[in-house]
Design a protein around this motif. Structure first.
Motif, short mmCIF file in Angstrom:
data_model
loop_
_atom_site.label_atom_id
_atom_site.label_comp_id
_atom_site.label_asym_id
_atom_site.label_seq_id
_atom_site.Cartn_x
_atom_site.Cartn_y
_atom_site.Cartn_z
N THR A 178 0.81 -1.22 0.00
CA THR A 178 0.00 0.00 0.00
C THR A 178 0.85 1.27 0.00
OG1 THR A 178 -0.11 0.05 2.43
CG2 THR A 178 -1.83 -1.18 1.28
N ALA A 198 3.10 2.60 -2.25
CA ALA A 198 3.33 3.38 -3.46
C ALA A 198 2.10 4.22 -3.81
CB ALA A 198 3.69 2.48 -4.63
N ALA A 199 2.32 5.36 -4.43
CA ALA A 199 1.21 6.22 -4.83
C ALA A 199 0.26 5.51 -5.79
CB ALA A 199 1.75 7.49 -5.48
N LEU A 200 0.80 4.60 -6.61
CA LEU A 200 0.00 3.90 -7.60
C LEU A 200 -0.32 2.46 -7.18
CD1 LEU A 200 1.77 5.12 -10.87
CD2 LEU A 200 -0.24 6.09 -9.73
N SER A 201 -0.16 2.14 -5.91
CA SER A 201 -0.37 0.75 -5.45
C SER A 201 -1.73 0.19 -5.85
CB SER A 201 -0.23 0.67 -3.93
OG SER A 201 1.11 0.71 -3.53
N SER A 202 -2.77 1.02 -5.80
CA SER A 202 -4.12 0.51 -6.09
C SER A 202 -4.29 0.13 -7.56
CB SER A 202 -5.17 1.54 -5.69
OG SER A 202 -5.00 2.74 -6.42
N GLY A 234 6.31 3.39 -9.03
CA GLY A 234 4.92 3.76 -8.81
C GLY A 234 4.72 4.77 -7.71
N GLY A 235 5.77 5.52 -7.39
CA GLY A 235 5.65 6.50 -6.32
C GLY A 235 5.88 5.92 -4.94
N TYR A 236 6.77 4.95 -4.85
CA TYR A 236 7.10 4.33 -3.56
C TYR A 236 8.12 5.17 -2.80
CZ TYR A 236 9.18 0.80 -0.43
OH TYR A 236 9.69 0.11 0.65
N THR A 237 9.16 5.60 -3.49
CA THR A 237 10.13 6.55 -2.93
C THR A 237 10.51 7.52 -4.04
OG1 THR A 237 12.06 5.19 -3.53
CG2 THR A 237 11.15 4.89 -1.31
N THR A 238 11.10 8.63 -3.67
CA THR A 238 11.60 9.60 -4.63
C THR A 238 12.77 10.33 -4.02
OG1 THR A 238 10.98 11.43 -6.09
CG2 THR A 238 10.04 11.44 -3.88
#
Length: 257
Positions: free
Chosen positions: A211, A213-217, A252-256
């Motif tokens: 859950t 990452a920003a794109l997890s869904s 997917g936006g997990y870390t940056t």
């Protein structure tokens, strides 16, 4: 056919028998690579290597597989020598091998530290060195690292720390090899839905990562899928050649950073 097309090129992929490496091998074969050489670590991966070889050959490409423990002295140089003997030349070199450890600094032994840096750092350095020596002009060199390079987290000190060095190796090599038209980059996937990930994680941690990452869904597992990374690899070793010296986090936006 352009000089940056995959078609007609020779590719070497370490860890190319299965998981991410295996899918990269299949994908580049589908892009009409002429020859694909895959490396696998031990007899435990031999059946997977044979299956990947068969899949590559079904596309019409040549395929070779070589077994080696790359942490052994001379093994990385030996792999390149075998590749050149079998294929004649080399255009694209991709290193996917790695080892993960989830442990506190206090509980990490010297033996574990040495093992982590042997595979994640020393082998990566040797791979870049040998690729720099043997790639054709306008070649492509890519390392797989980790999105933990952009994380603020405990427990992964040796894994993220060992991979962090590869980010600078990538920058240095891109400067040194740029005059030959060789691009050098690294891709850092997020937690990936492969056995490589699940072997180190408790169920509670797995649930969190699914859950995070920003794109997890939008992922069937909530994690980075192998299929999410393969197109980025394909791009970086072809049309994306103008990008060089970079470490790209594909997660997917997990870390940056």
């Amino acid at each position: 056919m352009t000089k940056h097309s995959i078609a007609g090129k020779t590719v070497l992929i370490t860890g190319g028998a299965k998981n991410l490496g295996g899918q990269i091998a299949r994908d580049l074969a589908a892009q009409r690579a002429k020859t694909i050489v895959i490396h696998y670590h031990s007899a435990a991966s031999e059946a997977d290597a044979k299956a990947t070889l068969h899949a590559i050959q079904q596309t019409g490409a040549q395929a070779f597989a070589f077994q080696a423990d790359l942490t052994q002295p001379g093994a990385v140089a030996g792999l390149f020598a075998k590749t050149l003997h079998a294929a004649g030349s080399l255009d694209i070199a991709i290193n996917t091998v790695g080892k993960v450890l989830k442990k506190t600094i206090a509980d990490t032994t010297d033996e574990e530290y040495d093992a982590m840096f042997a595979i994640n750092t020393k082998v990566a350095y040797q791979f870049i060195r040998e690729a720099g020596k043997h790639l054709n002009n306008n070649g492509k060199l890519l390392s797989i690292v980790t999105s933990l390079l952009g994380a603020y987290t405990p427990f992964y000190s040796t894994y993220a720390g060992a991979k962090a060095a590869v980010e600078h190796f990538t920058r240095a090599a891109s400067k040194e090899l740029g005059a030959r038209g060789i691009s050098v980059n690294a891709i850092g996937p997020g937690p990936m839905d492969t056995p490589f990930f699940y072997g180190q994680e408790e169920p509670e941690a797995v649930a969190y990562h699914k859950t995070a990452a920003a794109l997890s869904s939008f992922s069937s597992t909530g994690l980075t899928e192998v299929g999410d990374i393969v197109p980025h690899v394909r791009f970086m070793v072809s049309d994306g050649w103008w990008m060089t010296g970079q470490t790209i986090l594909v997660n997917g936006g997990y870390t940056t950073k």
